[in-house]
Scaffold this motif. Structure first.
Motif, mmCIF file in Angstrom:
data_model
loop_
_atom_site.group_PDB
_atom_site.id
_atom_site.type_symbol
_atom_site.label_atom_id
_atom_site.label_comp_id
_atom_site.label_asym_id
_atom_site.label_seq_id
_atom_site.Cartn_x
_atom_site.Cartn_y
_atom_site.Cartn_z
ATOM 1 N N GLU A 86 12.847 6.779 12.655
ATOM 2 C CA GLU A 86 13.788 6.437 13.726
ATOM 3 C C GLU A 86 13.125 5.620 14.835
ATOM 4 O OE1 GLU A 86 15.389 10.238 14.835
ATOM 5 O OE2 GLU A 86 16.378 10.468 12.892
ATOM 6 N N SER A 87 11.819 5.801 15.040
ATOM 7 C CA SER A 87 11.113 5.034 16.073
ATOM 8 C C SER A 87 10.725 3.635 15.575
ATOM 9 C CB SER A 87 9.865 5.789 16.537
ATOM 10 O OG SER A 87 8.855 5.760 15.534
ATOM 11 N N GLY A 88 10.994 3.357 14.302
ATOM 12 C CA GLY A 88 10.691 2.048 13.734
ATOM 13 C C GLY A 88 9.254 1.878 13.288
ATOM 14 N N GLN A 89 8.484 2.975 13.236
ATOM 15 C CA GLN A 89 7.073 2.859 12.875
ATOM 16 C C GLN A 89 6.810 2.990 11.384
ATOM 17 O OE1 GLN A 89 4.207 4.787 15.268
ATOM 18 N NE2 GLN A 89 5.449 4.656 17.105
ATOM 19 N N TYR B 157 0.842 -1.195 0.000
ATOM 20 C CA TYR B 157 0.000 0.000 0.000
ATOM 21 C C TYR B 157 0.881 1.250 0.000
ATOM 22 C CZ TYR B 157 -3.545 -3.313 1.349
ATOM 23 O OH TYR B 157 -4.397 -4.397 1.383
ATOM 24 N N ILE B 158 0.416 2.254 -0.683
ATOM 25 C CA ILE B 158 1.060 3.564 -0.668
ATOM 26 C C ILE B 158 0.123 4.490 0.087
ATOM 27 C CG2 ILE B 158 1.873 5.501 -2.053
ATOM 28 C CD1 ILE B 158 2.377 3.390 -4.293
ATOM 29 N N ASP C 222 5.239 3.714 2.040
ATOM 30 C CA ASP C 222 4.542 2.480 1.709
ATOM 31 C C ASP C 222 4.494 1.567 2.927
ATOM 32 O OD1 ASP C 222 7.068 1.295 1.780
ATOM 33 O OD2 ASP C 222 7.271 1.278 -0.375
ATOM 34 N N SER C 223 3.576 0.622 2.874
ATOM 35 C CA SER C 223 3.368 -0.276 3.996
ATOM 36 C C SER C 223 2.816 -1.605 3.487
ATOM 37 C CB SER C 223 2.383 0.345 4.989
ATOM 38 O OG SER C 223 2.173 -0.503 6.087
ATOM 39 N N GLU C 224 3.221 -2.685 4.120
ATOM 40 C CA GLU C 224 2.701 -4.007 3.779
ATOM 41 C C GLU C 224 1.258 -4.182 4.243
ATOM 42 O OE1 GLU C 224 4.036 -6.618 2.100
ATOM 43 O OE2 GLU C 224 5.832 -5.468 1.618
ATOM 44 N N ILE C 225 0.895 -3.512 5.338
ATOM 45 C CA ILE C 225 -0.456 -3.623 5.897
ATOM 46 C C ILE C 225 -0.984 -2.233 6.243
ATOM 47 C CG2 ILE C 225 -0.102 -5.938 6.849
ATOM 48 C CD1 ILE C 225 0.350 -4.607 9.572
ATOM 49 N N LEU C 226 -2.293 -2.151 6.379
ATOM 50 C CA LEU C 226 -2.932 -0.925 6.854
ATOM 51 C C LEU C 226 -3.391 -1.188 8.288
ATOM 52 C CD1 LEU C 226 -5.080 0.048 3.748
ATOM 53 C CD2 LEU C 226 -2.866 0.993 4.447
ATOM 54 N N ASP C 227 -2.811 -0.471 9.223
ATOM 55 C CA ASP C 227 -3.141 -0.626 10.640
ATOM 56 C C ASP C 227 -3.755 0.657 11.183
ATOM 57 O OD1 ASP C 227 -2.566 -3.150 11.570
ATOM 58 O OD2 ASP C 227 -0.496 -2.696 12.084
ATOM 59 N N SER C 228 -4.635 0.515 12.133
ATOM 60 C CA SER C 228 -5.202 1.674 12.803
ATOM 61 C C SER C 228 -4.148 2.317 13.707
ATOM 62 C CB SER C 228 -6.398 1.268 13.655
ATOM 63 O OG SER C 228 -6.804 2.358 14.467
#
Length: 107
Positions: free
Chosen positions: A31-34, A2-3, A62-68
């Motif tokens: 830097e926080s790893g998020q 996902y973008i 980008d992200s592999e998943i969409l999280d709240s």
């Protein structure tokens, strides 16, 4: 994959300043790893663009998943006063001053 792109409508004359603050926020998230690599870009009227896209700053990742962001285990990083400074530069005179878009990438 996902973008995710978030847009900020900025007060004219403050776009570069807002982009620099947003880049600091992006670096804090990384830097926080998020988040992974994040790009920040803008147009303050010095480049061709549609008129309704002037004075906007974009942050994209980008992200592999969409999280709240409100999930139980999520912890917001400490931005100091950087996010407060950014909010002071936003322009809400013609509708919302920020919104987020989600795109699905074809791999």
């Amino acid at each position: 994959m996902y973008i995710i792109r978030r847009t900020y409508q900025v007060t004219p004359g403050k776009t570069r300043e807002a982009a620099e603050l947003l880049k600091k926020i992006a670096n804090i998230y990384t830097e926080s790893g998020q988040r992974g690599e994040t790009i920040v870009y803008y147009n303050a009227g010095t480049l061709p663009s549609p008129k309704n896209e002037l004075n906007r700053v974009y942050i994209q990742w980008d992200s592999e998943i969409l999280d709240s962001p409100y999930r139980e285990e999520h912890k917001f990083p400490d931005f100091g006063d950087v996010d407060e400074k950014l909010w002071l530069l936003l322009d809400d005179s013609d509708g919302p001053n920020t919104w987020i878009e989600f795109w699905e990438e074809v791999e």
